[in-house]
Motif scaffolding. Structure first.
Motif, PDB file in Angstrom:
ATOM      1  N   VAL A   4      -6.362 -19.849  37.024  1.00  0.00           N
ATOM      2  CA  VAL A   4      -7.171 -18.738  37.521  1.00  0.00           C
ATOM      3  C   VAL A   4      -6.668 -17.492  36.798  1.00  0.00           C
ATOM      4  CG1 VAL A   4      -7.791 -17.370  39.552  1.00  0.00           C
ATOM      5  CG2 VAL A   4      -7.539 -19.857  39.750  1.00  0.00           C
ATOM      6  N   ASN A   5      -7.515 -16.940  35.943  1.00  0.00           N
ATOM      7  CA  ASN A   5      -7.086 -15.860  35.045  1.00  0.00           C
ATOM      8  C   ASN A   5      -7.849 -14.566  35.335  1.00  0.00           C
ATOM      9  OD1 ASN A   5      -5.328 -17.612  33.643  1.00  0.00           O
ATOM     10  ND2 ASN A   5      -7.028 -18.346  32.378  1.00  0.00           N
ATOM     11  N   GLN A   6      -7.142 -13.612  35.948  1.00  0.00           N
ATOM     12  CA  GLN A   6      -7.671 -12.268  36.212  1.00  0.00           C
ATOM     13  C   GLN A   6      -9.057 -12.318  36.865  1.00  0.00           C
ATOM     14  OE1 GLN A   6      -7.114 -10.668  32.135  1.00  0.00           O
ATOM     15  NE2 GLN A   6      -5.532  -9.348  33.006  1.00  0.00           N
ATOM     16  N   PHE A  30      -3.214 -17.173  38.767  1.00  0.00           N
ATOM     17  CA  PHE A  30      -2.179 -18.160  39.083  1.00  0.00           C
ATOM     18  C   PHE A  30      -2.551 -19.499  38.449  1.00  0.00           C
ATOM     19  CE2 PHE A  30      -5.211 -18.465  42.586  1.00  0.00           C
ATOM     20  CZ  PHE A  30      -5.398 -19.838  42.724  1.00  0.00           C
ATOM     21  N   HIS A  31      -1.563 -20.382  38.357  1.00  0.00           N
ATOM     22  CA  HIS A  31      -1.769 -21.724  37.816  1.00  0.00           C
ATOM     23  C   HIS A  31      -1.375 -22.750  38.880  1.00  0.00           C
ATOM     24  CE1 HIS A  31      -1.449 -20.563  33.245  1.00  0.00           C
ATOM     25  NE2 HIS A  31      -2.278 -19.789  33.922  1.00  0.00           N
ATOM     26  N   GLU A  65     -11.813 -15.721  34.448  1.00  0.00           N
ATOM     27  CA  GLU A  65     -12.194 -17.094  34.141  1.00  0.00           C
ATOM     28  C   GLU A  65     -11.374 -18.078  34.962  1.00  0.00           C
ATOM     29  OE1 GLU A  65     -11.386 -17.845  30.005  1.00  0.00           O
ATOM     30  OE2 GLU A  65      -9.222 -17.938  30.306  1.00  0.00           O
ATOM     31  N   ILE A  66     -11.973 -19.266  35.181  1.00  0.00           N
ATOM     32  CA  ILE A  66     -11.298 -20.363  35.877  1.00  0.00           C
ATOM     33  C   ILE A  66     -11.398 -21.601  34.991  1.00  0.00           C
ATOM     34  CG2 ILE A  66     -11.261 -21.833  37.928  1.00  0.00           C
ATOM     35  CD1 ILE A  66     -12.579 -19.496  39.449  1.00  0.00           C
ATOM     36  N   LYS A  72     -13.562 -24.830  30.955  1.00  0.00           N
ATOM     37  CA  LYS A  72     -13.806 -23.478  31.445  1.00  0.00           C
ATOM     38  C   LYS A  72     -14.966 -23.535  32.438  1.00  0.00           C
ATOM     39  CE  LYS A  72     -13.050 -20.091  28.580  1.00  0.00           C
ATOM     40  NZ  LYS A  72     -13.180 -19.015  27.536  1.00  0.00           N
ATOM     41  N   VAL A  73     -14.647 -23.894  33.675  1.00  0.00           N
ATOM     42  CA  VAL A  73     -15.679 -24.191  34.670  1.00  0.00           C
ATOM     43  C   VAL A  73     -16.424 -22.937  35.128  1.00  0.00           C
ATOM     44  CG1 VAL A  73     -14.509 -26.273  35.477  1.00  0.00           C
ATOM     45  CG2 VAL A  73     -13.998 -24.090  36.577  1.00  0.00           C
TER      46      VAL A  73
END
Length: 230
Positions: A4-6, A30-31, A65-66, A72-73
């Motif tokens: 989970v990126n920004q 977070f990852h 982005e997730i 890249k869903v």
């Protein structure tokens, strides 16, 4: 497994032309590693359920982005994400989400029908999964004929029957008494340990969250802390 990126998400409230913006998730990153149990903790209204809906693709992030299993869903169409969920995700809900007109067997079999599995294979897979959750003798019972703990086990069997690598659980013990809750949490740990399934658990309860390898705490839509329970 999950990145989970920004990620941020907001809703528009009110009539067109008179809308206000409600920020629900605010720049969260977070990852989650393959094989982890990660607990996402927060009070009601903190944004944790919205975060789960973002990860599962039921809503799209406003920003960020997730990525799940290197896909890249967050850029998927609805139909692409529906296919991805069927192959990669299982879901456990607080209120079980069983279909009341279907038996335990039929509820567990349903994802296999949706995936187009043959009748013979469906039968074996469904019975095997009901055995896994200890309900092989209740396969002909309807949800109304089962206890809360038994209904939750049926929902777990349904989540597991397609053998997904990832299970998302939204307040999975919220409708259970304390003894049944502990039984369920031990069962989740057993599945994680023996099958390597990754679990992301949404909860407001720190005691439930403690089964996780890590906890991510959300406050007012922001990442408040991330760490390991000791």
């Amino acid at each position: 497994m999950i990145e989970v990126n920004q990620v941020s998400h907001h809703f528009r409230l009110g009539k067109k032309g008179q809308q206000s913006r409600l920020d629900v998730i605010k720049n969260i990153s977070f990852h989650v590693q393959q094989g982890e149990i990660v607990s996402i903790v927060g009070r009601s209204g903190s944004g944790k359920s919205t975060l789960l809906n973002l990860i599962s693709g039921f809503i799209k992030p406003s920003e960020g982005e997730i990525i799940i299993s290197d896909e890249k869903v967050s850029e998927f169409t609805e139909s692409e994400f529906a296919d991805f969920r069927l192959k990669n995700m299982g879901f456990i809900f607080q209120n079980f989400q069983l279909i009341p007109s279907m038996t335990a067997y039929e509820n567990v079999e349903l994802p296999l029908i949706l995936k187009g599995v043959s009748e013979a294979a469906r039968k074996q897979m469904t019975i095997d999964m009901l055995k896994t959750v200890g309900l092989e003798h209740f396969q002909g019972h309807y949800p109304s004929e089962l206890s809360g703990g038994q209904q939750q086990r049926v929902s777990i069997a349904r989540a597991l029957v397609l053998e997904p690598p990832l299970i998302l659980a939204d307040e999975p013990t919220g409708s259970l008494d304390s003894e049944t809750e502990q039984d369920l949490l031990r069962f989740i740990q057993k599945l994680n340990r023996e099958r390597g399934i990754t679990f992301v658990i949404i909860t407001h309860d720190d005691e439930v969250a403690k089964i996780g390898n890590r906890t991510i705490r959300i406050t007012d839509g922001e990442l408040a802390e991330s760490g390991v329970f000791v």
